[in-house]
Scaffold this motif. Structure first.
Motif, PDB file in Angstrom:
ATOM      1  N   THR A   5       0.799  -1.160  -0.083  1.00 60.80           N
ATOM      2  CA  THR A   5       0.059   0.192  -0.019  1.00 60.80           C
ATOM      3  C   THR A   5       0.858   1.182   0.098  1.00 60.80           C
ATOM      4  O   THR A   5       1.816   1.273   0.750  1.00 60.80           O
ATOM      5  CB  THR A   5      -0.926   0.037   1.364  1.00 60.80           C
ATOM      6  N   LEU A  24      -2.692  -3.034 -13.334  1.00 60.19           N
ATOM      7  CA  LEU A  24      -3.853  -3.045 -12.652  1.00 60.19           C
ATOM      8  C   LEU A  24      -3.773  -3.888 -11.364  1.00 60.19           C
ATOM      9  O   LEU A  24      -4.523  -3.353 -10.415  1.00 60.19           O
ATOM     10  CB  LEU A  24      -5.036  -3.729 -13.745  1.00 60.19           C
ATOM     11  N   LEU A  25      -3.059  -4.806 -11.320  1.00 63.83           N
ATOM     12  CA  LEU A  25      -3.053  -5.622 -10.257  1.00 63.83           C
ATOM     13  C   LEU A  25      -2.470  -4.899  -9.093  1.00 63.83           C
ATOM     14  O   LEU A  25      -2.769  -4.821  -7.965  1.00 63.83           O
ATOM     15  CB  LEU A  25      -2.747  -6.899 -10.375  1.00 63.83           C
ATOM     16  N   MET A  28      -4.689  -2.295  -7.604  1.00 60.28           N
ATOM     17  CA  MET A  28      -5.578  -3.160  -6.745  1.00 60.28           C
ATOM     18  C   MET A  28      -5.036  -3.299  -5.236  1.00 60.28           C
ATOM     19  O   MET A  28      -5.732  -3.246  -4.214  1.00 60.28           O
ATOM     20  CB  MET A  28      -6.123  -4.263  -7.345  1.00 60.28           C
ATOM     21  N   GLN A  29      -3.664  -3.322  -5.140  1.00 62.55           N
ATOM     22  CA  GLN A  29      -3.239  -3.569  -3.959  1.00 62.55           C
ATOM     23  C   GLN A  29      -2.663  -2.223  -3.429  1.00 62.55           C
ATOM     24  O   GLN A  29      -2.080  -2.536  -2.326  1.00 62.55           O
ATOM     25  CB  GLN A  29      -1.705  -4.512  -4.191  1.00 62.55           C
ATOM     26  N   GLN A  48      -7.063   4.009 -14.681  1.00 60.60           N
ATOM     27  CA  GLN A  48      -8.669   4.085 -14.413  1.00 60.60           C
ATOM     28  C   GLN A  48      -8.711   4.867 -13.262  1.00 60.60           C
ATOM     29  O   GLN A  48     -10.143   5.080 -12.779  1.00 60.60           O
ATOM     30  CB  GLN A  48      -9.193   2.600 -14.439  1.00 60.60           C
ATOM     31  N   SER A  49      -7.769   5.216 -12.298  1.00 62.71           N
ATOM     32  CA  SER A  49      -7.780   5.874 -11.149  1.00 62.71           C
ATOM     33  C   SER A  49      -6.700   6.782 -10.832  1.00 62.71           C
ATOM     34  O   SER A  49      -5.794   6.722 -11.733  1.00 62.71           O
ATOM     35  CB  SER A  49      -8.006   4.833 -10.101  1.00 62.71           C
ATOM     36  N   GLN A  51      -4.383   6.358  -8.885  1.00 63.40           N
ATOM     37  CA  GLN A  51      -3.536   5.380  -8.555  1.00 63.40           C
ATOM     38  C   GLN A  51      -2.466   4.972  -9.623  1.00 63.40           C
ATOM     39  O   GLN A  51      -1.267   4.721  -9.699  1.00 63.40           O
ATOM     40  CB  GLN A  51      -3.762   3.870  -8.223  1.00 63.40           C
ATOM     41  N   ARG A 212       3.443 -10.074  -7.919  1.00 64.55           N
ATOM     42  CA  ARG A 212       2.675  -9.487  -6.704  1.00 64.55           C
ATOM     43  C   ARG A 212       3.671 -10.499  -5.809  1.00 64.55           C
ATOM     44  O   ARG A 212       3.918 -10.222  -4.490  1.00 64.55           O
ATOM     45  CB  ARG A 212       1.383  -9.730  -6.568  1.00 64.55           C
TER      46      ARG A 212
END
Length: 235
Positions: A5, A24-25, A28-29, A48-49, A51, A212
């Protein structure tokens, strides 16, 4: 496990295939990602964000590689992860390989990895931490017919990452190398989603999960090499 994070990553080849899945993964983390690729429109679709920060650039340009590192530091205030994923390949008998194709494979697969690592390593050394992940290929460990140029570039990329691992380990910096087999992507002008590929190939998401996995390993755990088997989808 290491909490990802708010860490910051650069991912190359981020507009499609494996790079898109990794980007993208990681987002998401909770990772903030500088997503680097040549196609601006495809990058905008990935971002998309907040992030994900798209950066239209080429990995073979030293100024673009340095810009990616500078933007990560200026926009997000830190840099923790570099994923060298961008790659190209074409396959033919040696006597039928165009010199321009040879040059392109070495430029993207080897020089692209070199330039981004060169830009990031001084920062990682100074902060005494950082993680470089190279996406190579299982052909960096084997040879096959029609693979003289692509295989040579992947052997070279693997040697670069292996040598760099020894250079930066004393500074607390990790280098991990992932060796995927066949992956269902647009690589080598393929069209993903065929019945054959779905039955016999890895998915981009499988490679993303491997990235990941190595990134979340505890600080004292070093995963140098991770081979992905395309048939069993086990890693």
């Amino acid at each position: 496990m290491t909490d990802l994070t708010n860490q910051v990553a650069i991912v190359t080849g981020a507009s499609r295939g494996i790079g898109r899945a990794i980007t993208l993964l990681l987002a998401m983390q909770g990772v903030r990602v500088v997503a680097l690729a040549r196609g601006a429109e495809e990058l905008d679709d990935v971002a998309q964000s907040g992030q994900i920060l798209p950066l239209a650039a080429t990995v073979t340009d030293e100024a673009d590689a340095q810009q990616a590192v500078d933007i990560a530091l200026q926009h997000f205030g830190r840099l923790d992860i570099v994923v060298c994923n961008a790659g190209v390949g074409s396959f033919n008998l040696l006597e039928n390989i165009a010199a321009t194709d040879w040059d392109q494979m070495f430029d993207v697969n080897v020089k692209g990895t070199f330039l981004l690592c060169k830009a990031a390593v001084p920062h990682f050394k100074a902060q005494k931490r950082g993680h470089i992940v190279g996406i190579t290929s299982d052909v960096a460990r084997r040879t096959f017919e029609h693979g003289t140029a692509y295989g040579a570039s992947k052997y070279a990329q693997d040697a670069l990452l292996g040598s760099l691992r020894k250079e930066v380990r004393p500074f607390g910096v990790k280098v991990s190398t992932i060796y995927p087999g066949l992956v269902d992507t647009y690589f080598n002008n393929s069209r993903p989603g065929s019945a054959e590929a779905e039955a016999t190939h890895l998915r981009p998401a499988d490679v993303a999960q491997a990235v990941r996995y190595v990134l979340e390993a505890p600080a004292h755990v070093v995963i140098d090499e991770l081979m992905l088997h395309p048939l069993s989808q086990e890693w």
